[in-house]
Write a protein that holds these residues in place. Structure first.
Motif, PDB file in Angstrom:
ATOM      1  N   MET A 225       0.833  -1.210   0.000  1.00 39.64           N
ATOM      2  CA  MET A 225       0.000   0.000   0.000  1.00 39.64           C
ATOM      3  C   MET A 225       0.867   1.259   0.000  1.00 39.64           C
ATOM      4  SD  MET A 225      -3.261  -0.479  -0.146  1.00 39.64           S
ATOM      5  CE  MET A 225      -4.419  -1.855  -0.080  1.00 39.64           C
ATOM      6  N   ILE A 226       1.972   1.214   0.706  1.00 39.64           N
ATOM      7  CA  ILE A 226       2.873   2.362   0.735  1.00 39.64           C
ATOM      8  C   ILE A 226       3.548   2.551  -0.617  1.00 39.64           C
ATOM      9  CG2 ILE A 226       4.917   3.342   1.852  1.00 39.64           C
ATOM     10  CD1 ILE A 226       4.198   1.758   4.344  1.00 39.64           C
ATOM     11  N   ILE A 227       4.003   1.445  -1.214  1.00 45.43           N
ATOM     12  CA  ILE A 227       4.639   1.529  -2.545  1.00 45.43           C
ATOM     13  C   ILE A 227       3.650   2.070  -3.562  1.00 45.43           C
ATOM     14  CG2 ILE A 227       5.650   0.166  -4.412  1.00 45.43           C
ATOM     15  CD1 ILE A 227       6.795  -1.693  -2.278  1.00 45.43           C
ATOM     16  N   GLY A 228       2.409   1.590  -3.511  1.00 47.68           N
ATOM     17  CA  GLY A 228       1.394   2.090  -4.437  1.00 47.68           C
ATOM     18  C   GLY A 228       1.137   3.573  -4.271  1.00 47.68           C
ATOM     19  N   ALA A 229       1.121   4.052  -3.024  1.00 44.60           N
ATOM     20  CA  ALA A 229       0.916   5.484  -2.771  1.00 44.60           C
ATOM     21  C   ALA A 229       2.088   6.306  -3.310  1.00 44.60           C
ATOM     22  CB  ALA A 229       0.739   5.717  -1.277  1.00 44.60           C
ATOM     23  N   ILE A 230       3.308   5.790  -3.162  1.00 42.53           N
ATOM     24  CA  ILE A 230       4.489   6.480  -3.695  1.00 42.53           C
ATOM     25  C   ILE A 230       4.411   6.581  -5.214  1.00 42.53           C
ATOM     26  CG2 ILE A 230       6.991   6.258  -4.021  1.00 42.53           C
ATOM     27  CD1 ILE A 230       7.149   5.119  -1.198  1.00 42.53           C
ATOM     28  N   LEU A 231       3.995   5.511  -5.868  1.00 49.62           N
ATOM     29  CA  LEU A 231       3.864   5.528  -7.329  1.00 49.62           C
ATOM     30  C   LEU A 231       2.849   6.576  -7.771  1.00 49.62           C
ATOM     31  CD1 LEU A 231       3.838   1.677  -8.063  1.00 49.62           C
ATOM     32  CD2 LEU A 231       5.658   3.303  -8.624  1.00 49.62           C
ATOM     33  N   ALA A 232       1.731   6.669  -7.050  1.00 46.45           N
ATOM     34  CA  ALA A 232       0.670   7.598  -7.441  1.00 46.45           C
ATOM     35  C   ALA A 232       1.067   9.054  -7.219  1.00 46.45           C
ATOM     36  CB  ALA A 232      -0.602   7.282  -6.658  1.00 46.45           C
ATOM     37  N   ARG A 233       1.856   9.315  -6.200  1.00 43.17           N
ATOM     38  CA  ARG A 233       2.161  10.711  -5.886  1.00 43.17           C
ATOM     39  C   ARG A 233       3.354  11.256  -6.661  1.00 43.17           C
ATOM     40  NH1 ARG A 233       0.919  14.784  -2.767  1.00 43.17           N
ATOM     41  NH2 ARG A 233       2.536  16.181  -1.983  1.00 43.17           N
ATOM     42  N   TYR A 234       4.359  10.430  -6.919  1.00 38.01           N
ATOM     43  CA  TYR A 234       5.621  10.966  -7.422  1.00 38.01           C
ATOM     44  C   TYR A 234       5.970  10.566  -8.854  1.00 38.01           C
ATOM     45  CZ  TYR A 234       6.135  11.667  -2.406  1.00 38.01           C
ATOM     46  OH  TYR A 234       5.919  12.026  -1.105  1.00 38.01           O
ATOM     47  N   TRP A 312      -9.263  14.449  -3.052  1.00 38.23           N
ATOM     48  CA  TRP A 312      -8.979  14.750  -1.652  1.00 38.23           C
ATOM     49  C   TRP A 312      -9.366  13.570  -0.774  1.00 38.23           C
ATOM     50  CZ3 TRP A 312     -11.452  14.962   3.010  1.00 38.23           C
ATOM     51  CH2 TRP A 312     -10.808  15.673   4.030  1.00 38.23           C
ATOM     52  N   TYR A 313     -10.557  13.014  -1.012  1.00 38.54           N
ATOM     53  CA  TYR A 313     -11.040  11.870  -0.222  1.00 38.54           C
ATOM     54  C   TYR A 313     -10.139  10.656  -0.431  1.00 38.54           C
ATOM     55  CZ  TYR A 313     -13.864   7.718   0.723  1.00 38.54           C
ATOM     56  OH  TYR A 313     -14.299   6.497   1.157  1.00 38.54           O
ATOM     57  N   HIS A 314      -9.857  10.309  -1.660  1.00 33.66           N
ATOM     58  CA  HIS A 314      -9.095   9.101  -1.980  1.00 33.66           C
ATOM     59  C   HIS A 314      -7.677   9.173  -1.416  1.00 33.66           C
ATOM     60  CE1 HIS A 314      -7.975   5.517  -4.126  1.00 33.66           C
ATOM     61  NE2 HIS A 314      -7.025   6.144  -4.792  1.00 33.66           N
ATOM     62  N   HIS A 315      -7.029  10.320  -1.578  1.00 30.57           N
ATOM     63  CA  HIS A 315      -5.649  10.460  -1.113  1.00 30.57           C
ATOM     64  C   HIS A 315      -5.553  10.357   0.404  1.00 30.57           C
ATOM     65  CE1 HIS A 315      -4.749  12.890  -5.027  1.00 30.57           C
ATOM     66  NE2 HIS A 315      -4.975  11.597  -5.249  1.00 30.57           N
ATOM     67  N   ASN A 316      -6.424  11.065   1.094  1.00 30.72           N
ATOM     68  CA  ASN A 316      -6.292  11.131   2.553  1.00 30.72           C
ATOM     69  C   ASN A 316      -6.842   9.897   3.258  1.00 30.72           C
ATOM     70  OD1 ASN A 316      -5.109  13.898   3.117  1.00 30.72           O
ATOM     71  ND2 ASN A 316      -6.800  14.418   1.750  1.00 30.72           N
ATOM     72  N   MET A 317      -7.825   9.247   2.670  1.00 31.52           N
ATOM     73  CA  MET A 317      -8.248   7.960   3.211  1.00 31.52           C
ATOM     74  C   MET A 317      -7.130   6.939   3.085  1.00 31.52           C
ATOM     75  SD  MET A 317     -11.316   7.942   4.538  1.00 31.52           S
ATOM     76  CE  MET A 317     -12.014   6.316   4.359  1.00 31.52           C
ATOM     77  N   GLY A 318      -6.382   7.023   1.989  1.00 31.21           N
ATOM     78  CA  GLY A 318      -5.235   6.129   1.821  1.00 31.21           C
ATOM     79  C   GLY A 318      -4.159   6.394   2.859  1.00 31.21           C
ATOM     80  N   ARG A 319      -3.894   7.659   3.161  1.00 32.63           N
ATOM     81  CA  ARG A 319      -2.886   7.990   4.173  1.00 32.63           C
ATOM     82  C   ARG A 319      -3.313   7.516   5.558  1.00 32.63           C
ATOM     83  NH1 ARG A 319      -2.772  13.644   1.195  1.00 32.63           N
ATOM     84  NH2 ARG A 319      -1.052  13.290  -0.273  1.00 32.63           N
ATOM     85  N   ILE A 320      -4.605   7.681   5.874  1.00 28.03           N
ATOM     86  CA  ILE A 320      -5.105   7.203   7.160  1.00 28.03           C
ATOM     87  C   ILE A 320      -4.957   5.688   7.254  1.00 28.03           C
ATOM     88  CG2 ILE A 320      -7.180   6.949   8.575  1.00 28.03           C
ATOM     89  CD1 ILE A 320      -8.102   9.680   7.488  1.00 28.03           C
ATOM     90  N   LEU A 321      -5.291   4.995   6.168  1.00 23.85           N
ATOM     91  CA  LEU A 321      -5.155   3.534   6.144  1.00 23.85           C
ATOM     92  C   LEU A 321      -3.714   3.116   6.422  1.00 23.85           C
ATOM     93  CD1 LEU A 321      -6.706   1.126   3.519  1.00 23.85           C
ATOM     94  CD2 LEU A 321      -4.317   0.890   4.172  1.00 23.85           C
ATOM     95  N   ILE A 322      -2.765   3.778   5.776  1.00 27.18           N
ATOM     96  CA  ILE A 322      -1.355   3.415   5.935  1.00 27.18           C
ATOM     97  C   ILE A 322      -0.880   3.648   7.373  1.00 27.18           C
ATOM     98  CG2 ILE A 322       0.995   4.104   5.289  1.00 27.18           C
ATOM     99  CD1 ILE A 322      -0.073   4.536   2.437  1.00 27.18           C
ATOM    100  N   ILE A 323      -1.275   4.774   7.955  1.00 30.14           N
ATOM    101  CA  ILE A 323      -0.863   5.072   9.330  1.00 30.14           C
ATOM    102  C   ILE A 323      -1.381   4.015  10.292  1.00 30.14           C
ATOM    103  CG2 ILE A 323      -1.192   6.677  11.244  1.00 30.14           C
ATOM    104  CD1 ILE A 323      -1.114   8.955   9.195  1.00 30.14           C
ATOM    105  N   PHE A 324      -2.669   3.680  10.181  1.00 29.44           N
ATOM    106  CA  PHE A 324      -3.240   2.673  11.081  1.00 29.44           C
ATOM    107  C   PHE A 324      -2.673   1.291  10.794  1.00 29.44           C
ATOM    108  CE2 PHE A 324      -6.376   5.911  12.047  1.00 29.44           C
ATOM    109  CZ  PHE A 324      -6.670   5.653  13.379  1.00 29.44           C
ATOM    110  N   ALA A 325      -2.388   1.002   9.526  1.00 26.90           N
ATOM    111  CA  ALA A 325      -1.822  -0.306   9.183  1.00 26.90           C
ATOM    112  C   ALA A 325      -0.439  -0.483   9.812  1.00 26.90           C
ATOM    113  CB  ALA A 325      -1.743  -0.457   7.667  1.00 26.90           C
ATOM    114  N   ILE A 326       0.399   0.532   9.706  1.00 24.63           N
ATOM    115  CA  ILE A 326       1.741   0.445  10.299  1.00 24.63           C
ATOM    116  C   ILE A 326       1.646   0.262  11.814  1.00 24.63           C
ATOM    117  CG2 ILE A 326       3.858   1.744  10.749  1.00 24.63           C
ATOM    118  CD1 ILE A 326       3.537   3.023   7.995  1.00 24.63           C
ATOM    119  N   ALA A 327       0.781   1.047  12.443  1.00 23.56           N
ATOM    120  CA  ALA A 327       0.633   0.946  13.896  1.00 23.56           C
ATOM    121  C   ALA A 327       0.145  -0.444  14.298  1.00 23.56           C
ATOM    122  CB  ALA A 327      -0.338   2.022  14.395  1.00 23.56           C
TER     123      ALA A 327
END
Length: 368
Positions: A225-234, A312-327
């Motif tokens: 999920m983190i790798i996918g987010a990096i691909l989408a943003r950069y 806005w919804y898709h990006h930030n829901m993804g960030r919330i998911l990643i934070i909770f997943a890591i924790a």
């Protein structure tokens, strides 16, 4: 500067705080066989006790010795997590038929230690003040010191049983009443101890299922999920390759994550363990993942007026998911059996991805 630029900064800030919190928590209440035992009021000399790490994920340290003829002294050390700790002696290695010494310190500071006969799996079959252990009178105590509990007792025996059971109770729940009914443990492990060499070998139930649960969730929710987010943003300059890569990686991560959650539910049912916080976070992460899939299927066209709100919804829901997943992954490792090795491996992986993301973020900001 648009508000959306601040969300990656906040995301990296929360990740950094998570690492600092993890380091702080892991350093609290630690004990090892290299640490000198400094307890007041012990009924025996503790300077010559042998020591063994008997349950590494929960930092259970056992010190023991035959301090006099047919008298064995034990000091079990464990983190004080506002729960009871227990040590059982089993003829067969199973819970049923064994006897256990259980100790806890109530919220009002009252220390209590009792012997239980483990005659069955139900709480009503765990009988207080019964059992086959010949505990020396006035030798038993439970102490709370430096964020750790110390369960102290002596047994009259020429040779203690080598098959031992260690358990930890649910947080904030203590035996009460005249019968001191014992609530089912939060986690437990069976181990065998060689009293001569000090070697302790544990037997983890459903080891393959535990490992599958951890690896699938770690790869799915915590890495892909983190790798996918990096691909989408950069990597949007390589359109449409970035989009198909992002979709493929996130889909694979979602499938592996769902499989990991299923393994976790099966494991919880088999172990009958109290992992409500870990389970709740896992279900929350799964719901976020399902919402992301639904959002992808309902994705509006680029020309649509609502596209910016969808982004806005898709990006930030993804960030919330990643934070909770890591924790939750780190918390799951804490509950699991290979704490230090898995913590180090996953921590290094996250640190590398975190470093790559920071470098790419800086390059993107410099272009703008």
């Amino acid at each position: 500067m648009r508000l959306s630029y601040y969300f990656p900064v906040l995301f990296y800030f929360f990740i950094s705080c998570g690492f600092l919190l993890l380091a702080s928590v892991s350093s609290q209440g630690a004990d090892s066989c290299n640490t000198n035992l400094t307890l007041n009021g012990l009924p025996f000399d503790s300077t010559s006790l042998q020591c063994a790490s008997v349950w590494a994920p929960h930092n259970f340290i056992l010190r023991y010795l035959e301090t006099s003829t047919d008298v064995w002294s034990f000091v079990l050390s464990a983190p004080d997590n506002n729960s009871y700790i227990a040590m059982g002696f089993s003829p067969s290695g199973g819970m049923v038929g064994s006897s256990a010494v259980v100790g806890w310190v109530s919220p009002d500071g009252t220390p209590t230690i009792r012997q239980y006969a483990l005659r069955g799996q139900k709480p009503s079959e765990v009988v207080v003040n019964q059992g086959s252990l010949q505990i020396t009178g006035n030798s038993s105590m439970i102490l709370s010191q430096s964020s750790r509990l110390y369960l102290v007792f002596q047994l009259n025996t020429n040779q203690p049983l080598t098959r031992l059971i260690y358990s930890i109770g649910p947080v904030g729940v203590f035996p009460t009443g005249t019968d001191y009914e014992l609530t089912r443990h939060r986690d437990q492990v069976t181990a065998e101890l060689n009293y001569v060499t000090g070697q302790a070998s544990s037997r983890t139930p459903y080891k393959k299922l535990r490992r599958s649960h951890g690896i699938l969730n770690m790869l799915g929710w915590g890495i892909l999920m983190i790798i996918g987010a990096i691909l989408a943003r950069y990597f949007k300059q390589w359109d449409p390759i970035w989009f198909y890569s992002h979709t493929l990686v996130q889909s694979l991560g979602f499938v592996l994550g769902v499989a990991g959650v299923i393994c976790g539910l099966v494991l919880e049912n088999k172990l009958d363990a109290d992992v409500s916080t870990h389970k709740g976070l896992g279900i929350f992460i799964l719901v976020l993942g399902c919402l992301q899939v639904m959002a992808f299927l309902a994705r509006p066209n680029k020309e649509s007026k609502v596209r910016k709100y969808w982004n806005w919804y898709h990006h930030n829901m993804g960030r919330i998911l990643i934070i909770f997943a890591i924790a939750n992954i780190f918390y799951g490792i804490h509950l699991g059996e290979k704490g230090k090795g898995w913590n180090a491996g996953y921590g290094i992986t996250i640190a590398i991805l975190f470093f790559i993301a920071i470098v790419l973020e800086m390059r993107m900001w410099m272009r703008k």
